[in-house]
Each structure stands twice: as C-alpha cells, then as structure tokens.
Enzyme design. Structure first.
Site, short mmCIF file in Angstrom:
data_model
loop_
_atom_site.label_atom_id
_atom_site.label_comp_id
_atom_site.label_asym_id
_atom_site.label_seq_id
_atom_site.Cartn_x
_atom_site.Cartn_y
_atom_site.Cartn_z
CG ASP A 105 -2.03 0.97 1.16
OD1 ASP A 105 -2.52 1.23 0.04
OD2 ASP A 105 -2.44 1.48 2.22
CG ASP B 118 -0.36 8.09 -2.85
OD1 ASP B 118 -0.81 8.89 -3.71
OD2 ASP B 118 -0.49 8.26 -1.63
CG HIS C 166 -6.58 4.78 0.25
ND1 HIS C 166 -5.29 4.42 0.53
CD2 HIS C 166 -6.87 4.25 -0.97
CE1 HIS C 166 -4.80 3.72 -0.48
NE2 HIS C 166 -5.74 3.60 -1.40
N GLY C 167 -8.81 5.42 3.98
CA GLY C 167 -9.31 6.14 5.14
C GLY C 167 -10.73 5.77 5.51
CB SER D 194 -10.94 3.95 10.22
OG SER D 194 -10.20 2.76 10.07
CG ASN E 150 -7.16 0.88 1.65
OD1 ASN E 150 -7.62 -0.04 1.00
ND2 ASN E 150 -6.03 1.47 1.33
CB THR F 278 -7.49 4.45 12.18
OG1 THR F 278 -6.50 5.06 11.35
CG2 THR F 278 -7.54 5.18 13.51
#
Length: 280
Positions: A82, A104, A202-203, A205, A225, A228
């Site tokens: 990742d 990325d 992504h992110g 959580s 993804n 956290t």
C-alpha cells in the site's frame, strides 16, 4: 490457498455487489488475526503493508510473511503493498512476492502520475500482479487536507495509467478516529459513469458502517482500506492485557488476547461490506 491478485478479488466483488476490506498490517499479530477472520467467515481479504509497516519490517520479509499466511488459508487473500511512492518501491514489492501494489502519485501532476503508474502497470502485469493507482489526494486527520478527485481527470488517468483499481478522494480521510466522514455518494456514481475500474476508498475507518454497506452494495467501490479502527481495538486490548498483570513478563501471553479481540472486530468489518451470503 494460493494468494490471489487484486483484480481477481475486485472484479468478483463489483459483479456481486460487495466490497473487500484492505486491512492495514503493522505487525505479525495483525496479519494473523485478519487471516483467521477470513478463514472463519470464508470472506476474502487484502493484507496491506503500508509505509509505517515497511519502516518497521523489510518489504522482503513482509512479502514472505503475507504469502505464508495466504497459503495456509482456505479463503482467497491478496498480498498488497500500500502507498508505494515510487517505481523503485513498487518494483521491490513485485520482487518480494506481493500479488498487488499500489502506486500513490496523487500529489503529482496528472501527466507524471500517469507516466509512473503505466510503467509500474507494464511491469506488474507481466507477472499477473495487479496495480492500484490514486487520483485525488486523500488527506490526514489533523494533517494535510484532502484534494478531491477531479472528475475531468478520471477518464484520462483510468485509461492511460493501465491500473486495475483506482483510489479516489470523495470525503474520506486517513487516520480518522471517529466515524464522521461525509462521503459524496453522487460523486462516486459520477466517477463510475466515466470508468469501469473498481474504485477504492482509503481512510475508511472514518466512514460509518451503514454508509460503507450502502456504498459497497450500490457502487463500484470494491475496496475499503481500514486500519485505524482496528488498530484502536488491538491497542486497547493490549493495554488491558498488560495492566491486568503488570508483573507478567511473558510477552506472548500478553499479546494473545489482543489477537482474539482483533479477530472479532475484523469479522464484523468484513461481514458488513462482504458477500451477502457470507457465513453467519
């Protein structure tokens, strides 16, 4: 079961209206809990080695570790690098046994992002390895703000980059500790009219369970993804285990309860977005 690439997992997910969790690994205990959750439920997962993980453990070791776990597991598992930030870093992942790599280039000008993405795709596809790219920068909680995906750049990037999945920025934020993200659902629908590529958030959580499920069932977002949220569960359990007997110096016995709790939390996460007919 032999490890699978990302394209195989996400194509099936899009076709059947569910999504796969990209689970962020920091240590062996995380990866073990995730694979046990996959085995118990029969739901495929993606083991992810991000920059923090790679700073702690060499890529070559992580590749072997992920492949070992995948080969011990009955359920399909993708071994994913990742946030690779260069051709060199992604190539190292390819050489180390990962079945998928993410480049990325979201902070780069579009042309540069396309150029490097396509070079990585050309290399990876020779070995049946998938590539995830990103267009639109996803920011960080209490850090740099996001720059949403530019609709006008989607078509060019999705075609010229040759990637197999595309991460987008539609209100999601990395390292979010509470579920307050406001996801632009209409923008996701607009993007998937332009490209048939599986989309990635992504992110995740910071996205509520209900919204994650809705997005998984009703859009081409095939990968969330999640790091956290699960890291908080593992760390809280680890603190509890340690404080229970501060005179205990058997490290493994202190760690074991956190693996159990992390597996339980992971099962909830992957069932929420996973196949409708998954094991109950």
């Amino acid at each position: 079961m032999t490890a699978v690439n990302l394209k195989a997992l996400l194509s099936k997910a899009n076709k059947n209206n569910y999504a796969v969790a990209g689970l962020v690994v920091i240590t062996w205990e995380d990866a073990l809990a995730y694979t046990e959750a996959a085995d118990e439920t029969g739901i495929p997962i993606i083991l992810q080695a991000g920059p923090s993980c790679r700073a702690f453990t060499p890529i070559s070791i992580l590749g072997k570790m992920f492949r070992h776990l995948a080969d011990q597991t009955k359920t399909p598992i993708c071994c994913h690098l990742d946030h690779g930030f260069s051709y060199k870093e992604c190539k190292e992942g390819i050489d180390s046994g990962f079945t998928s790599v993410m480049f990325d280039g979201s902070k780069m000008p579009l042309n540069k992002n396309i150029n490097i993405s396509s070079k990585i795709s050309n290399l990876a596809h020779k070995y049946n390895i998938s590539v995830e790219g990103e267009i639109g920068e996803v920011g960080y909680f209490k850090g740099k703000s996001s720059k949403g995906t530019d609709i006008n750049q989607v078509k060019e990037y999705s075609i010229k980059s040759k990637v197999d999945a595309m991460a987008i920025s539609v209100g999601n934020t990395h390292l979010q500790t509470s579920k307050v993200a406001k996801i632009d659902f209409n923008k996701i629908l607009e993007i998937q009219k332009i490209t048939k590529l599986p989309l990635v958030l992504h992110g995740s959580s910071g996205i509520s369970n209900n919204i994650r499920k809705k997005v998984a069932r009703m859009t081409n977002v095939g990968k969330f993804n999640i790091g956290t949220e699960l890291r908080m569960v593992g760390c809280k359990s680890l603190r509890k285990s340690y404080n229970k007997n501060i005179n205990n110096f058997d490290k493994i016995s202190i760690l074991k309860p956190s693996i159990v709790e992390l597996k339980k939390a992971t099962i909830k996460v992957i069932k929420n977005i996973g196949p409708i007919n998954a094991k109950k």
